[in-house]
Design a protein around this motif. Structure first.
Motif, PDB file in Angstrom:
ATOM      1  N   GLY A 138       0.774  -1.235   0.000  1.00  0.00           N
ATOM      2  CA  GLY A 138       0.000   0.000   0.000  1.00  0.00           C
ATOM      3  C   GLY A 138       0.807   1.288   0.000  1.00  0.00           C
ATOM      4  N   ASP A 139       2.103   1.209   0.265  1.00  0.00           N
ATOM      5  CA  ASP A 139       2.931   2.411   0.277  1.00  0.00           C
ATOM      6  C   ASP A 139       3.860   2.383  -0.934  1.00  0.00           C
ATOM      7  OD1 ASP A 139       4.118   4.818   1.095  1.00  0.00           O
ATOM      8  OD2 ASP A 139       5.572   3.798   2.388  1.00  0.00           O
ATOM      9  N   GLY A 140       3.248   2.276  -2.115  1.00  0.00           N
ATOM     10  CA  GLY A 140       4.010   2.116  -3.347  1.00  0.00           C
ATOM     11  C   GLY A 140       4.963   3.257  -3.648  1.00  0.00           C
ATOM     12  N   LYS A 141       4.660   4.455  -3.159  1.00  0.00           N
ATOM     13  CA  LYS A 141       5.534   5.597  -3.441  1.00  0.00           C
ATOM     14  C   LYS A 141       6.560   5.825  -2.337  1.00  0.00           C
ATOM     15  CE  LYS A 141       2.635   7.737  -6.812  1.00  0.00           C
ATOM     16  NZ  LYS A 141       2.079   8.955  -7.372  1.00  0.00           N
ATOM     17  N   GLY A 142       6.584   4.948  -1.344  1.00  0.00           N
ATOM     18  CA  GLY A 142       7.631   4.984  -0.320  1.00  0.00           C
ATOM     19  C   GLY A 142       7.617   6.189   0.597  1.00  0.00           C
ATOM     20  N   TYR A 143       6.431   6.625   1.004  1.00  0.00           N
ATOM     21  CA  TYR A 143       6.338   7.782   1.891  1.00  0.00           C
ATOM     22  C   TYR A 143       6.688   7.467   3.340  1.00  0.00           C
ATOM     23  CZ  TYR A 143       4.168  10.730  -1.650  1.00  0.00           C
ATOM     24  OH  TYR A 143       3.926  11.488  -2.769  1.00  0.00           O
ATOM     25  N   PHE A 144       6.596   6.189   3.721  1.00  0.00           N
ATOM     26  CA  PHE A 144       6.715   5.846   5.133  1.00  0.00           C
ATOM     27  C   PHE A 144       7.784   4.786   5.371  1.00  0.00           C
ATOM     28  CE2 PHE A 144       2.385   7.167   4.178  1.00  0.00           C
ATOM     29  CZ  PHE A 144       2.290   8.271   4.994  1.00  0.00           C
ATOM     30  N   ILE A 145       8.299   4.804   6.594  1.00  0.00           N
ATOM     31  CA  ILE A 145       9.261   3.798   7.055  1.00  0.00           C
ATOM     32  C   ILE A 145       8.832   3.394   8.456  1.00  0.00           C
ATOM     33  CG2 ILE A 145      10.873   5.524   7.976  1.00  0.00           C
ATOM     34  CD1 ILE A 145      13.142   3.675   6.913  1.00  0.00           C
ATOM     35  N   ILE A 146       9.051   2.134   8.803  1.00  0.00           N
ATOM     36  CA  ILE A 146       8.665   1.657  10.131  1.00  0.00           C
ATOM     37  C   ILE A 146       9.888   1.073  10.835  1.00  0.00           C
ATOM     38  CG2 ILE A 146       7.956  -0.658   9.322  1.00  0.00           C
ATOM     39  CD1 ILE A 146       5.617  -0.428  11.420  1.00  0.00           C
ATOM     40  N   ASP A 147      10.004   1.367  12.108  1.00  0.00           N
ATOM     41  CA  ASP A 147      11.069   0.756  12.917  1.00  0.00           C
ATOM     42  C   ASP A 147      10.639  -0.681  13.215  1.00  0.00           C
ATOM     43  OD1 ASP A 147      12.299  -0.130  15.534  1.00  0.00           O
ATOM     44  OD2 ASP A 147      13.391   1.757  15.242  1.00  0.00           O
ATOM     45  N   SER A 148      11.438  -1.645  12.802  1.00  0.00           N
ATOM     46  CA  SER A 148      11.037  -3.054  12.881  1.00  0.00           C
ATOM     47  C   SER A 148      10.858  -3.561  14.313  1.00  0.00           C
ATOM     48  CB  SER A 148      12.046  -3.937  12.149  1.00  0.00           C
ATOM     49  OG  SER A 148      13.318  -3.827  12.746  1.00  0.00           O
ATOM     50  N   SER A 149      11.473  -2.903  15.291  1.00  0.00           N
ATOM     51  CA  SER A 149      11.322  -3.383  16.666  1.00  0.00           C
ATOM     52  C   SER A 149      10.321  -2.574  17.493  1.00  0.00           C
ATOM     53  CB  SER A 149      12.681  -3.410  17.380  1.00  0.00           C
ATOM     54  OG  SER A 149      13.259  -2.125  17.377  1.00  0.00           O
ATOM     55  N   THR A 150      10.161  -1.275  17.216  1.00  0.00           N
ATOM     56  CA  THR A 150       9.239  -0.459  18.022  1.00  0.00           C
ATOM     57  C   THR A 150       7.871  -0.265  17.378  1.00  0.00           C
ATOM     58  OG1 THR A 150       9.948   1.637  17.028  1.00  0.00           O
ATOM     59  CG2 THR A 150      11.194   0.857  18.967  1.00  0.00           C
ATOM     60  N   GLY A 151       7.774  -0.461  16.054  1.00  0.00           N
ATOM     61  CA  GLY A 151       6.503  -0.230  15.365  1.00  0.00           C
ATOM     62  C   GLY A 151       6.216   1.239  15.094  1.00  0.00           C
ATOM     63  N   ILE A 152       7.212   2.096  15.298  1.00  0.00           N
ATOM     64  CA  ILE A 152       7.021   3.528  15.051  1.00  0.00           C
ATOM     65  C   ILE A 152       7.132   3.804  13.555  1.00  0.00           C
ATOM     66  CG2 ILE A 152       7.997   5.839  15.378  1.00  0.00           C
ATOM     67  CD1 ILE A 152       8.731   4.990  18.233  1.00  0.00           C
ATOM     68  N   VAL A 153       6.067   4.422  13.018  1.00  0.00           N
ATOM     69  CA  VAL A 153       6.029   4.793  11.601  1.00  0.00           C
ATOM     70  C   VAL A 153       6.399   6.270  11.492  1.00  0.00           C
ATOM     71  CG1 VAL A 153       4.558   5.029   9.558  1.00  0.00           C
ATOM     72  CG2 VAL A 153       4.227   3.085  11.119  1.00  0.00           C
ATOM     73  N   ARG A 154       7.309   6.560  10.567  1.00  0.00           N
ATOM     74  CA  ARG A 154       7.748   7.936  10.317  1.00  0.00           C
ATOM     75  C   ARG A 154       7.654   8.218   8.818  1.00  0.00           C
ATOM     76  NH1 ARG A 154      10.103  10.555  14.287  1.00  0.00           N
ATOM     77  NH2 ARG A 154      10.757   9.453  16.143  1.00  0.00           N
ATOM     78  N   THR A 155       7.623   9.522   8.479  1.00  0.00           N
ATOM     79  CA  THR A 155       7.668   9.887   7.063  1.00  0.00           C
ATOM     80  C   THR A 155       9.098   9.677   6.562  1.00  0.00           C
ATOM     81  OG1 THR A 155       8.075  12.201   7.649  1.00  0.00           O
ATOM     82  CG2 THR A 155       5.788  11.567   7.185  1.00  0.00           C
ATOM     83  N   ARG A 156       9.211   9.249   5.318  1.00  0.00           N
ATOM     84  CA  ARG A 156      10.518   9.008   4.714  1.00  0.00           C
ATOM     85  C   ARG A 156      10.939  10.174   3.827  1.00  0.00           C
ATOM     86  NH1 ARG A 156      12.978   3.879   2.655  1.00  0.00           N
ATOM     87  NH2 ARG A 156      11.073   2.838   3.256  1.00  0.00           N
ATOM     88  N   LYS A 157       9.941  10.894   3.274  1.00  0.00           N
ATOM     89  CA  LYS A 157      10.231  11.985   2.344  1.00  0.00           C
ATOM     90  C   LYS A 157       9.097  13.000   2.382  1.00  0.00           C
ATOM     91  CE  LYS A 157       8.351   9.459  -1.643  1.00  0.00           C
ATOM     92  NZ  LYS A 157       8.676   8.934  -2.968  1.00  0.00           N
ATOM     93  N   ASN A 158       9.232  14.089   1.624  1.00  0.00           N
ATOM     94  CA  ASN A 158       8.190  15.108   1.547  1.00  0.00           C
ATOM     95  C   ASN A 158       6.917  14.512   0.944  1.00  0.00           C
ATOM     96  OD1 ASN A 158       9.822  17.155   2.607  1.00  0.00           O
ATOM     97  ND2 ASN A 158      10.632  17.664   0.592  1.00  0.00           N
ATOM     98  N   LEU A 159       5.771  14.971   1.422  1.00  0.00           N
ATOM     99  CA  LEU A 159       4.479  14.432   1.010  1.00  0.00           C
ATOM    100  C   LEU A 159       3.893  15.251  -0.134  1.00  0.00           C
ATOM    101  CD1 LEU A 159       3.010  13.957   4.598  1.00  0.00           C
ATOM    102  CD2 LEU A 159       4.439  12.380   3.286  1.00  0.00           C
ATOM    103  N   LYS A 160       3.231  14.562  -1.077  1.00  0.00           N
ATOM    104  CA  LYS A 160       2.530  15.235  -2.175  1.00  0.00           C
ATOM    105  C   LYS A 160       1.039  15.056  -1.944  1.00  0.00           C
ATOM    106  CE  LYS A 160       6.125  14.779  -5.626  1.00  0.00           C
ATOM    107  NZ  LYS A 160       6.534  14.183  -6.892  1.00  0.00           N
TER     108      LYS A 160
END
Length: 168
Positions: free
Chosen positions: A34-56
């Motif tokens: 579902g995140d085909g454009k790579g906007y998000f990244i998740i920390d594999s141990s904490t489950g914290i989702v962060r933005t990876r790049k500027n949003l359109k």
């Protein structure tokens, strides 16, 4: 999960949401679809989702799936959807197509519609809604409909007794 909407000006590495499972063994979190454009990244141990790049803005909402996998048995997992919305910032000023518009009126007309002014705003939704007002000029002889931008005279004009030109 439905985190609070993000601004279109959200910077990379901004916290979005934390995914968590109730499980007695450690898990590994991953974004699986579902995140085909790579906007998000998740920390594999904490489950914290962060933005990876500027949003359109035009790419949102984005609904992606996060998987929590048992760290010792990859066959044991569970998925959850994350729905991220982005809101438009009010960052574009209204623009008139022309900085000067000239209209002529006949004398002795009763109060009448003169012209409909039309500005454009590149913002979307509520941020793109405009209201019109008269900032300067003879406010006693003119009025504007704040919703439609229609400029009206409020009195009759006599060419011989009045100024022959008004700037509003």
């Amino acid at each position: 999960y439905q985190p609070a909407p993000l601004s279109e000006k959200t910077l990379p590495d901004t916290f979005v949401v934390q995914i968590s499972v109730l499980y007695k063994f450690p898990v590994i979190y991953s974004i699986v679809s579902g995140d085909g454009k790579g906007y998000f990244i998740i920390d594999s141990s904490t489950g914290i989702v962060r933005t990876r790049k500027n949003l359109k803005l035009e790419d949102f909402p984005v609904i992606f799936s996060v998987r929590a996998t048992d760290s010792s048995n990859a066959g044991i997992f569970n998925d959850v959807s994350v729905n991220v919305e982005v809101i438009d910032e009010n960052d574009f000023p209204p623009v008139f197509p022309s900085s000067l518009l000239e209209e002529r009126l006949e004398e002795n007309l009763p109060a009448t519609q003169i012209v409909q002014l039309k500005a454009q705003d590149s913002d979307t939704g509520r941020n793109g809604l405009l209201t019109y007002g008269i900032l300067s000029g003879d406010g006693l002889k003119f009025r504007i409909d704040e919703a439609t931008g229609i400029l009206y005279s409020t009195a009759s004009f006599d060419y011989e007794e009045e100024p022959t030109e008004y700037q509003v």
